[in-house]
Design an enzyme around this catalytic site. Structure first.
Site, PDB file in Angstrom:
ATOM      1  CG  ASP A  90      52.925  29.858  44.150  1.00 21.47           C
ATOM      2  OD1 ASP A  90      54.063  29.359  43.969  1.00 21.47           O
ATOM      3  OD2 ASP A  90      52.749  31.051  44.329  1.00 21.47           O
TER       4      ASP A  90
ATOM      5  CG  ASN B 141      45.718  32.267  33.842  1.00 20.49           C
ATOM      6  OD1 ASN B 141      45.490  31.213  33.257  1.00 20.49           O
ATOM      7  ND2 ASN B 141      45.509  32.432  35.133  1.00 20.49           N
TER       8      ASN B 141
ATOM      9  CG  ASP C 102      40.318  27.436  34.357  1.00 18.21           C
ATOM     10  OD1 ASP C 102      40.992  28.089  35.168  1.00 18.21           O
ATOM     11  OD2 ASP C 102      39.211  27.793  33.913  1.00 18.21           O
TER      12      ASP C 102
ATOM     13  CD  GLU D  31      48.734  31.849  41.437  1.00 10.84           C
ATOM     14  OE1 GLU D  31      49.567  32.751  41.478  1.00 10.84           O
ATOM     15  OE2 GLU D  31      47.495  32.059  41.364  1.00 10.84           O
TER      16      GLU D  31
END
Length: 574
Positions: free
Chosen positions: A443, A451, A460, A487
């Site tokens: 991840d 974010n 994204d 993620e």
């Protein structure tokens, strides 16, 4: 789309029915007509075979006569005998050719027809050889007669030679006694020399005539050549004796000249004997060939006779009793043939209608079971083609639904649902085939802060970049990349050991670093990094998917605790 012309099922069935009915009626009529025709042909066949037998018997008889003639031609003595036999030989070949042509016109069997054709060619060939045989036998006879004349002449010369030389020897003997009484020593010496030379001349001449007499009994050219060499040697010796006699009497030279003319002149004894022998041998060889050909023809015709007699016997016995039954059998055969046509037509309908329907049903079941690579059936039926077209549309929709159900909409890789099904299949395959199965879970480090700082749109975009990087390092078609959640992503690596999985994980980690995605909140050079966990299942471990996932999850957790941006491998402490 099917390029064939589409036809309605109702039209096809109606057309097939009328075709079967028409063929049944036509076949029945043809069967009746053929039965009558075959009956007539059988009667004609019997008559034809009777003629065939008669002709074949005559041909065999003429063949035997031809063999006798060729044998007699090896032992003729006069010109009249030779001409008579050759004329009869020509006549017999004409009879053979005529009878064979009759058999050729009656025979219908292909093999026998070809054999008769070859027999006719053989007869024509040997007919063409008859002028050559005439020439050869004539040459042999003429040479033989000339040689006999020379032999007769030599026989007369031999008798005269013996008488003459014997008289000369008597004279020299009487002269010897006279000289002895006169005590003429020089005369006695000359007389003795003359007597010895004359005696040697006489003995050599007797020997020479004996050799010449042997020529008429010689049966090969080598023997004649040997006799000629011996005779020429004796003749030369006699010439030498005459040269040493020192006499003016020319009678001895005249004897030698006459003998030499018969031995070495034109048409001499040896040359004529050789020519007669050669011509006779060649003619006899040709007669042998003709006799052999006649024997083969006789054997062949006897086989024809036996075959024809057997056919006549069978046809005569069965003709009356089988004619009516044959008509019935032909008619029944026509009915069976119509039934066969009906079965064939039914097979056609089954193949053109029923089988496409079944294939369409199977294709629908396969699509319902998510087998989207199923081939669509082909048909020329209008109704079925409409069903296939509708099924093609459903197949397209099913493929789209399957893609949406298995693919992550954001990143384009497989989703969790697909991963759960596939990891179970791969683990089952590995367990059945005694092979390892490795998985890598990773991840993004501090992705929540990314974010918050850069926004979800950039987040994204970052996920898509990471996915593309992961896809770039997967080289085998069996390797799978899937989004596990948020993620977190997972690599499924069938048939890979823990070491190979670790190398792939490290390559992915370095590839992500090389992307240089800026992340000011990261403690690793201000760029986006990933943490990875690696786990491997291999025999004889227990078959447990959840346990394998918990192992890789634990390895990922260790990587995060160890400071992130690293790869940890789960090692069972047991």
């Amino acid at each position: 789309m099917n390029s064939k012309r589409l036809t309605s099922l109702k039209y096809k069935i109606t057309l097939a029915f009328y075709i079967i009915l028409g063929m049944a009626i036509v076949n029945g009529i043809i069967a009746i007509l053929l039965s009558q025709k075959l009956k007539t042909e059988i009667e004609q066949l019997v008559n034809s075979e009777a003629v065939k037998v008669t002709t074949a018997l005559q041909l065999a008889k003429n063949s035997e006569r031809l063999q006798i003639i060729t044998t007699e031609l090896n032992h003729y003595d006069t010109e009249e005998q030779r001409l008579t036999l050759l004329k009869e030989l020509t006549t017999q070949w004409e009879y053979l050719l005529k009878d064979t042509k009759v058999l050729f016109s009656l025979e219908t069997t292909p093999n026998t027809h070809q054999a008769l054709n070859r027999t006719i060619d053989t007869q024509l060939y040997f007919q063409q050889q008859l002028p050559l045989l005439d020439t050869l036998t004539d040459s042999a006879l003429q040479a033989k007669l000339q040689a006999q004349n020379i032999q007769a002449n030599l026989a007369g010369m031999s008798s005269a030679f013996s008488d003459e030389i014997q008289a000369q020897l008597n004279l020299t003997h009487e002269h010897f006694h006279l000289l002895l009484e006169q005590k003429n020593l020089d005369g006695i010496s000359d007389n003795l020399n003359q007597h010895q030379a004359l005696s040697a001349y006489f003995h050599q001449g007797e020997h020479l005539f004996a050799l010449l007499e042997e020529v008429k009994n010689s049966q090969n050219i080598v023997e004649i050549n040997r006799l000629q060499r011996e005779a020429m040697r004796l003749l030369i010796q006699m010439e030498e004796i005459v040269a040493s006699m020192h006499t003016s009497d020319s009678i001895y030279l005249e004897w030698l000249s006459q003998i030499k003319q018969n031995m070495a002149g034109n048409d001499n004894l040896f040359e004529l004997s050789r020519n007669a022998l050669k011509s006779t041998q060649i003619a006899n060889a040709h007669f042998g060939f003709q006799a052999k050909a006649a024997q083969e023809i006789a054997t062949f015709t006897q086989e024809l006779v036996d075959h024809a007699e057997e056919e006549i016997k069978i046809a005569g016995t069965n003709l009356k009793s089988d004619s009516t039954s044959f008509v019935i059998l032909i008619f029944c055969g026509g009915i069976l043939y119509c039934f066969f046509i009906w079965l064939t037509s039914w097979h056609f309908m089954a193949k053109g209608i029923i089988k496409p329907v079944i294939a369409t049903r199977d294709a629908m079941n396969a699509i319902a079971n998510e087998k989207l690579d199923t081939q669509m059936p082909t048909t020329d039926n209008l109704e079925l083609q409409q069903m296939v077209s509708s099924l093609e549309t459903l197949k397209t929709y099913a493929a789209q639904v399957k893609t949406m159900a298995e693919t992550d909409g954001l990143t384009g890789c497989y989703n969790r649902r697909y991963l759960d099904n596939q990891i179970l299949k791969e683990l089952s395959y590995a367990n059945d085939h005694n092979m390892p199965l490795s998985i890598v879970m990773f991840d993004l480090d501090n992705f929540k802060e990314f974010n918050d700082q850069y926004g979800h749109v950039n987040g994204d975009q970052c996920l898509r970049q990471i996915v593309n990087a992961a896809k770039s390092i997967l080289q085998r078609p069996t390797d799978i990349l899937a989004r596990y959640g948020g993620e977190e992503f997972m690599l499924l690596l069938p048939s890979s050991h823990i070491e190979d999985a670790y190398k792939i994980a490290e390559r992915l980690r370095e590839t992500v670093i090389d992307l240089h995605i800026i992340h000011q909140g990261s403690s690793h050079s201000g760029i986006v990094t990933i943490s990875l966990g690696v786990a491997c299942w291999q025999p004889p471990e227990s078959f447990d998917v959840n346990k394998l996932i918990s192992h890789v999850d634990e390895a990922l957790y260790r990587a995060k605790l160890a400071g992130r941006n690293r790869t940890e491998v789960f090692i069972d402490a047991r």
